[in-house]
Design an enzyme around this catalytic site. Sequence first.
Site, mmCIF file in Angstrom:
data_model
loop_
_atom_site.group_PDB
_atom_site.id
_atom_site.type_symbol
_atom_site.label_atom_id
_atom_site.label_comp_id
_atom_site.label_asym_id
_atom_site.label_seq_id
_atom_site.Cartn_x
_atom_site.Cartn_y
_atom_site.Cartn_z
ATOM 1 C CG ASP A 146 -51.246 -14.982 30.174
ATOM 2 O OD1 ASP A 146 -51.475 -14.927 31.392
ATOM 3 O OD2 ASP A 146 -50.864 -14.011 29.503
ATOM 4 C CG ASN A 168 -44.468 -6.998 22.869
ATOM 5 O OD1 ASN A 168 -45.451 -6.935 23.611
ATOM 6 N ND2 ASN A 168 -43.937 -8.150 22.488
ATOM 7 C CG HIS A 217 -47.611 -8.967 25.241
ATOM 8 N ND1 HIS A 217 -46.353 -9.520 25.405
ATOM 9 C CD2 HIS A 217 -48.032 -8.701 26.492
ATOM 10 C CE1 HIS A 217 -46.047 -9.568 26.667
ATOM 11 N NE2 HIS A 217 -47.048 -9.081 27.355
ATOM 12 C CD GLU A 271 -45.266 -11.956 22.791
ATOM 13 O OE1 GLU A 271 -45.602 -10.764 22.895
ATOM 14 O OE2 GLU A 271 -44.343 -12.448 23.455
HETATM 15 C C1 F6R Z 1 -50.121 -11.601 32.191
HETATM 16 C C2 F6R Z 1 -50.320 -11.096 30.850
HETATM 17 C C3 F6R Z 1 -49.375 -10.135 30.209
HETATM 18 C C4 F6R Z 1 -48.987 -8.986 31.130
HETATM 19 C C5 F6R Z 1 -48.010 -8.054 30.428
HETATM 20 C C6 F6R Z 1 -47.529 -6.946 31.341
HETATM 21 O O1 F6R Z 1 -51.146 -12.498 32.540
HETATM 22 O O2 F6R Z 1 -51.251 -11.492 30.226
HETATM 23 O O3 F6R Z 1 -49.964 -9.620 29.040
HETATM 24 O O4 F6R Z 1 -50.134 -8.286 31.511
HETATM 25 O O5 F6R Z 1 -46.906 -8.770 29.979
HETATM 26 O O6 F6R Z 1 -46.743 -7.524 32.345
HETATM 27 P P1 F6R Z 1 -46.293 -6.695 33.609
HETATM 28 O O7 F6R Z 1 -47.514 -6.366 34.363
HETATM 29 O O8 F6R Z 1 -45.392 -7.630 34.397
HETATM 30 O O9 F6R Z 1 -45.586 -5.500 33.112
#
Ligand code: F6R
Length: 241
Positions: free
Chosen positions: A67, A136, A138, A143
């Site tokens: 992403d 959440n 994701h 989302e």
């Molecule tokens: C990042 C991504 C997100 C993160 C998720 C957890 O490329 O795809 O899904 O893996 O938001 O983020 P952290 O690791 O910062 O808790």
Amino acid sequence: MRIIKVKNYEEMSKKAAEIVAAQVILKPECVLGLATGSTPIGMYDRLVERYEQEGLDFSEVRTVNLDEYVGLSGENDQSYRFFMNQHLFHRVNIAMDHTMVPDGLAADAEKACTEYEEKMDALGGVDLQVLGLGPNGHIGFNEPGDHFEKSTHRVDLTDSTIQANKRFFASEDDVPKQAYTMGIGSIMKARKIIVLVSGAGKADALAKMLHGKITPKVPATILQLHSDVTVIADEDAFSAV
Ligand code: F6R
């Protein structure tokens, strides 16, 4: 799902790096699907160590990232392209033209998303996808919603994700409100997936991902249907399981 329970963040990072390194050794020209955020930083550090100390060779590896924020250029230090350069790409012997991150400045979003999918297909698909888990539920920036998005798309970030990610920005207002993300279908096409989960803040999401009903309201639950998923999670993350 294969579940590896580890003590803490350091052990999670080491274990994840071992799996990625094994993939690179077994298939030097493999395609790695990569994630950003706090969770994989330790894993990238361990991979860099293995490159420096043991000559782990990334010269033939290709990467595709999950992403990118809409509106940020790769030079912006909050962009995921910048993150990847800083934590991995500029620290190992990967060829920059072997790395792919969605273009946050794409003029035509729909075309950019279609092309991203086509490029992944042209590489022959992802051999090993690394995922973090949002509080959440994701994965990528898929989302919670009322259906699973199939392919790469532009998404409105939920307030909970904006809140979770504002720690990386000067203020909440600076957090982009949209992102490009691989879809659930793109992620599920990977031949192998590892999910890294650390900390009590992820406990609820981890419990749902492992044992909850499969629903787009908790996107990570779809991983229950993939045939080769390894979850590496620490004790704090397991506190609600
Ligand atoms: C990042 C991504 C997100 C993160 C998720 C957890 O490329 O795809 O899904 O893996 O938001 O983020 P952290 O690791 O910062 O808790």
